[in-house]
Design an enzyme around this catalytic site. Structure first.
Site, PDB file in Angstrom:
ATOM      1  N   GLU A  98     -16.332 -39.878 -35.034  1.00 21.04           N
ATOM      2  CA  GLU A  98     -15.702 -40.658 -33.972  1.00 21.04           C
ATOM      3  C   GLU A  98     -16.521 -40.430 -32.708  1.00 21.04           C
ATOM      4  OE1 GLU A  98     -13.486 -42.789 -34.358  1.00 21.04           O
ATOM      5  OE2 GLU A  98     -12.611 -42.312 -36.304  1.00 21.04           O
ATOM      6  N   GLY A 113     -16.817 -36.640 -30.783  1.00 18.50           N
ATOM      7  CA  GLY A 113     -17.667 -36.171 -29.699  1.00 18.50           C
ATOM      8  C   GLY A 113     -18.799 -37.135 -29.417  1.00 18.50           C
ATOM      9  N   SER A 114     -19.870 -36.603 -28.863  1.00 14.29           N
ATOM     10  CA  SER A 114     -20.989 -37.443 -28.446  1.00 14.29           C
ATOM     11  C   SER A 114     -21.866 -37.844 -29.622  1.00 14.29           C
ATOM     12  CB  SER A 114     -21.840 -36.701 -27.413  1.00 14.29           C
ATOM     13  OG  SER A 114     -22.556 -35.639 -28.029  1.00 14.29           O
ATOM     14  N   VAL A 172     -24.504 -35.002 -30.566  1.00 18.80           N
ATOM     15  CA  VAL A 172     -23.932 -33.922 -31.373  1.00 18.80           C
ATOM     16  C   VAL A 172     -23.538 -34.451 -32.741  1.00 18.80           C
ATOM     17  CG1 VAL A 172     -22.102 -32.192 -31.523  1.00 18.80           C
ATOM     18  CG2 VAL A 172     -23.160 -32.694 -29.311  1.00 18.80           C
ATOM     19  N   GLY A 173     -23.077 -35.697 -32.806  1.00 15.68           N
ATOM     20  CA  GLY A 173     -22.736 -36.295 -34.079  1.00 15.68           C
ATOM     21  C   GLY A 173     -23.912 -36.304 -35.050  1.00 15.68           C
ATOM     22  N   CYS A 229     -12.711 -42.356 -24.505  1.00 18.43           N
ATOM     23  CA  CYS A 229     -13.781 -42.992 -25.284  1.00 18.43           C
ATOM     24  C   CYS A 229     -13.566 -44.485 -25.474  1.00 18.43           C
ATOM     25  CB  CYS A 229     -13.950 -42.303 -26.624  1.00 18.43           C
ATOM     26  SG  CYS A 229     -12.452 -42.291 -27.632  1.00 18.43           S
TER      27      CYS A 229
END
Length: 469
Positions: A210, A188-189, A192-193, A244
């Site tokens: 990732e 994800g972003s 948020v990571g 991505c």
């Protein structure tokens, strides 16, 4: 009481029982996952079209077939991957057995993203199952139709004692992360990571992140411009740019840009027609929030190709921007949509310096008929992955790892690398109970003579060197 604690307690009990350890069990679960992909293919295609307007062709190559390849690769090689790996020994352990045991980690959590909601959810799952773990899968709630198919379908194929699907948004995920997992795999972003990483730290839980980044695509003056344009347009506008590892921007000289532009225009017309909105092969942004964010990026630079939008349809046409500045939003944030800015520099050296100044991206690309140019970009930049003279194709090889570096994430997966990610490599040495006289060299009371003998038996010497006394 945490709403997920009971389910996780059951999963941990199943893992502690050893149910997931036998290779026969792991293969049975992987085969069941393969049947899910086959038998639910039409449902998955329909859901992907509802969520992202993804064509059946793209759904097959980038989601279902991609994941099925991972299942087949794992089934074909799991026996060898699981075997103990016997290692070299020194003189002191000559009669012992030294090896690496491939142990499962435990109960793991996979949190996936909306843009490739089958691929990103199930490819890590393949490795987690293969490694012998119990798994909690959290699909993205943003791609809600696909989430529903996964939630309703997978429990009918996979063992409910060792596998669970949970749904919900940020609030539910926050509650889920309060529980202890033995590994977390997040896609994800970056923002948020960081939240996931903070939650993992409370339990000292290892994880893979990732994330994404601004993937550069250098185009050299020595180039087949039409071939380069075809490959760039395909890789950039696949899934409406919500990839991505899509090229985030092209970087080249002004001379190269002028040669490349008509080739980009031609490729876009050949791929999507004069009105891409009517093309069955061009997708849509996932929701209005994404549409608003990407549309705002059109204010950067000048629109050279495309630029049309329709908020009611979450549609932004395949677009090329020119005359963009480094300080503008389109060059500062990950685009993650169908907008391709072209940033101009004087030459290759300036392009490399520009790329090196920025955070390492998830992927980097270089196009040139001169292999030395491609290798120069490879040698002097850093990125999670690299592909010369094409876009995305490094992703199709199960033999290559996929993952970020620095701010684009850490950890890797695909093929055996996914198995390794969810496996603890346990250092193991088995010794006999006899020959105790050899062990007295290391016991107190210490003696210099014993030290010399012990060092001779355990020292590592450099090979290929001849020392004259």
């Amino acid at each position: 009481m945490n709403p997920y604690s009971g389910r996780l307690k059951s999963l941990r009990a199943a893992w502690l029982s050893g149910k997931t350890r036998p290779i026969e069990y792991r293969k049975k679960q992987l085969e069941a996952l393969g049947r899910f992909l086959d038998e639910k293919k039409s449902d998955l295609f329909h859901a992907l079209h509802e969520d992202l307007r993804k064509s059946a062709f793209e759904s097959e190559i980038s989601e279902v077939a991609f994941t099925k390849n991972e299942v087949m690769e794992t089934l074909n090689n799991l026996d060898s991957w699981m075997k103990d790996e016997y290692m070299s020994k020194n003189l002191a352990t000559k009669f012992d057995s030294a090896f690496i045991r491939k142990d499962p980690i435990g109960v793991v959590l996979i949190i996936s993203a909306y843009n490739y909601p089958i691929n990103i959810a199930l490819v890590p799952l393949v490795g987690a199952i293969a490694a012998g773990n119990c798994v909690v899968l959290k699909p993205s709630e943003i791609s809600s139709s696909t989430e529903r198919v996964l939630t309703e379908g997978l429990p009918s194929y996979l063992d409910p004692e060792t596998f669970a699907v949970v749904t919900g948004g940020p609030e539910e995920t926050t509650k889920l992360l309060e529980n202890k997992f033995d590994y977390i795999f997040f896609t994800g972003s970056r923002n948020v990571g960081k939240i996931i990483m903070t939650a993992a730290a409370k339990h000292v839980t290892p994880l893979t992140l990732e994330l994404g980044g601004k993937n550069p695509c250098y185009v050299d003056e020595s180039c087949d411009f039409q071939n380069a344009a075809n490959r760039i347009v395909w890789g950039k506008f696949l899934n409406a740019g919500q990839t991505c590892v899509a090229p985030d921007y092209v970087i080249c000289s002004i001379t190269t840009r002028e040669k490349l532009m008509p080739c980009l225009q031609k490729a876009m017309h050949e791929f999507y027609g004069s009105n891409p909105r009517e093309s069955p092969d061009f997708g849509r942004l996932v929701n209005n929030r994404s549409f608003q964010r990407v549309r705002a990026l059109l204010k950067s630079g000048q629109v050279a190709i495309g630029g049309e939008t329709d908020e009611s349809d979450c549609y932004i046409a395949p677009t090329v921007l020119v005359d963009v500045k480094e300080s503008e939003p389109v060059m500062q944030e990950e685009v993650f949509g169908p907008i391709l800015p072209i940033f101009t520099v004087a030459d290759l050296d300036e392009a490399i310096q520009f790329i090196k100044r920025r955070d390492p991206p998830l992927a980097a690309y270089a196009f040139s008929s001169n292999s030395k140019v491609v290798n120069q970009v490879l040698d002097f930049t850093s990125s999670g992955g690299f592909c010369g003279n094409d876009i995305l194709m490094h992703m199709t090889l199960v033999s290559l790892p996929f993952g970020g570096v620095g701010y684009s994430g850490f950890g890797k997966y695909h093929g055996k690398f996914t198995f390794d990610t969810f496996t603890h490599y346990r250092a193991s040495l088995l010794r006999g109970m006899g020959m105790e006289s050899l062990n007295t060299l290391r016991y107190p009371p210490y003696a210099n003579r014993n030290l010399g003998l012990l060092l001779s038996a355990t020292s590592v010497r450099r090979t290929g060197m001849c020392t004259l006394q």
